[in-house]
Design an enzyme around this catalytic site. Structure first.
Site, PDB file in Angstrom:
ATOM      1  N   ASP A  48     -24.443  35.831  29.780  1.00  0.00           N
ATOM      2  CA  ASP A  48     -23.295  36.045  30.665  1.00  0.00           C
ATOM      3  C   ASP A  48     -22.519  37.315  30.320  1.00  0.00           C
ATOM      4  O   ASP A  48     -21.650  37.750  31.078  1.00  0.00           O
ATOM      5  CB  ASP A  48     -22.362  34.830  30.657  1.00  0.00           C
ATOM      6  CG  ASP A  48     -21.743  34.538  29.292  1.00  0.00           C
ATOM      7  OD1 ASP A  48     -21.873  35.368  28.369  1.00  0.00           O
ATOM      8  OD2 ASP A  48     -21.127  33.462  29.146  1.00  0.00           O
TER       9      ASP A  48
ATOM     10  N   HIS B 190     -19.694  35.805  26.294  1.00  0.00           N
ATOM     11  CA  HIS B 190     -19.588  34.955  25.108  1.00  0.00           C
ATOM     12  C   HIS B 190     -20.571  35.420  24.039  1.00  0.00           C
ATOM     13  O   HIS B 190     -21.741  35.662  24.340  1.00  0.00           O
ATOM     14  CB  HIS B 190     -19.866  33.496  25.472  1.00  0.00           C
ATOM     15  CG  HIS B 190     -18.839  32.902  26.385  1.00  0.00           C
ATOM     16  ND1 HIS B 190     -18.992  32.911  27.753  1.00  0.00           N
ATOM     17  CD2 HIS B 190     -17.652  32.292  26.112  1.00  0.00           C
ATOM     18  CE1 HIS B 190     -17.930  32.330  28.300  1.00  0.00           C
ATOM     19  NE2 HIS B 190     -17.109  31.947  27.340  1.00  0.00           N
TER      20      HIS B 190
ATOM     21  N   ASN C 101      -8.641  33.797  28.808  1.00  0.00           N
ATOM     22  CA  ASN C 101      -8.729  33.226  30.157  1.00  0.00           C
ATOM     23  C   ASN C 101      -7.518  33.584  31.017  1.00  0.00           C
ATOM     24  O   ASN C 101      -7.628  33.643  32.247  1.00  0.00           O
ATOM     25  CB  ASN C 101      -8.903  31.710  30.070  1.00  0.00           C
ATOM     26  CG  ASN C 101     -10.285  31.337  29.561  1.00  0.00           C
ATOM     27  OD1 ASN C 101     -11.304  31.840  30.039  1.00  0.00           O
ATOM     28  ND2 ASN C 101     -10.334  30.476  28.556  1.00  0.00           N
TER      29      ASN C 101
ATOM     30  N   GLY D 194     -12.403  27.293  28.519  1.00  0.00           N
ATOM     31  CA  GLY D 194     -11.613  27.409  29.735  1.00  0.00           C
ATOM     32  C   GLY D 194     -10.116  27.364  29.523  1.00  0.00           C
ATOM     33  O   GLY D 194      -9.344  27.594  30.462  1.00  0.00           O
TER      34      GLY D 194
ATOM     35  N   SER E 248     -13.065  29.067  24.601  1.00  0.00           N
ATOM     36  CA  SER E 248     -14.521  29.002  24.443  1.00  0.00           C
ATOM     37  C   SER E 248     -15.032  29.930  23.349  1.00  0.00           C
ATOM     38  O   SER E 248     -16.088  29.682  22.758  1.00  0.00           O
ATOM     39  CB  SER E 248     -15.213  29.352  25.761  1.00  0.00           C
ATOM     40  OG  SER E 248     -14.824  30.649  26.217  1.00  0.00           O
TER      41      SER E 248
END
Length: 266
Positions: free
Chosen positions: A230, A233, A149, A121, A84
């Site tokens: 968040d 990111h 991840n 992801g 991502s």
């Protein structure tokens, strides 16, 4: 009539032959004349062979120069292969890392196309699984950004290391230069996990002699102004900061591609 026969015919009635200094020699006997004629013919044949060789080598050199010129005119095709952080999660595509990087590189005079092969992801295992359809035959270089991840999920660093090594082996077999970007583990998994995970990237970079950028989120992580809500990111400004800092490493990657293009093929 062969070239050799023609040479003998043209020399058949010659009574005197010029030596290499241009001085006239005395008339020779039949046997001596035949020997001298044979020597002249041999020299003529040698000159013809050398001339043909020069023409051949010149043509070959011309082909190589033309091929090198054609290669230099082609854009350097870079694939940003990641998760991502590469794909531009939460951003417009025009704000994503590959797009902003391409814009910056072109502003610096580089003829490049940067493709977005990021999937939100993705772990290193998922990246390995989609390698074949993500890295096309026309790819010149790859920016490899995977592993975040894995760390977030607490995947065994040995597994992450092996997946990345397999990806790098596939790229190496195809002769594709790589810029490997490092990642860091979150602190919640403990020091042992963090040490094992963080060491993966510099180790692989050294093992495969890669261009290496130690931390993809350098200067952006934990900076609220450069991240989305968040906190994980980067926002558009954050991506711009990543591009600013990583660009010299990408230029080193481009230099490797260009060096390969100018190296004569065996």
């Amino acid at each position: 009539m062969s070239e050799l026969d023609g040479a003998f015919t043209s020399l058949g009635n010659v009574g005197a032959i010029l030596d290499l200094s241009g001085r006239s020699m005395k008339p020779m006997s039949a046997g001596s004349n035949a020997l001298a004629s044979s020597q002249v013919v041999s020299k003529t044949a040698l000159v013809n062979i050398l001339t043909a060789l020069v023409v051949f080598l010149s043509a070959a050199a011309g082909i190589q120069i033309a091929s090198a010129a054609a290669d230099s005119a082609k854009p350097v095709r870079i694939v940003a292969f990641g998760d991502s952080l590469t794909s531009g999660y939460g951003l417009r595509q025009s704000q994503a890392f590959p797009v902003q990087l391409q814009k910056e590189l072109r502003a610096r005079g580089h003829n490049v196309v940067v493709s977005n092969a990021g999937v939100a992801g993705d772990t290193t295992a998922a990246g390995l699984a989609r390698f074949d359809w993500s890295i096309g035959d026309d790819v010149d270089a790859v920016i490899l950004e995977l592993g975040a991840n894995d760390a977030l999920r607490g995947i065994d660093p040995k597994v992450t290391r092996e997946n990345l090594r397999k990806i790098l082996d596939l790229l190496n077999k195809r002769g594709i230069p790589v810029l490997l970007t490092g990642m860091r583990s979150p602190a919640n998994w403990g020091d042992t996990y963090s040490d094992d995970f963080d060491a993966i990237f510099p180790d692989l970079a050294k093992e495969h002699a890669l261009v290496f950028y130690p931390f993809f989120l350098e200067g952006v992580v934990l900076n609220a102004k450069l991240n989305q809500k968040d906190g994980m990111h980067p926002n558009s400004k954050g991506v711009a900061e990543i591009v600013r800092q990583i660009t010299p490493s990408v230029e080193e990657l481009i230099a490797r591609v260009e060096a390969r293009r100018t190296t004569p093929k065996s």
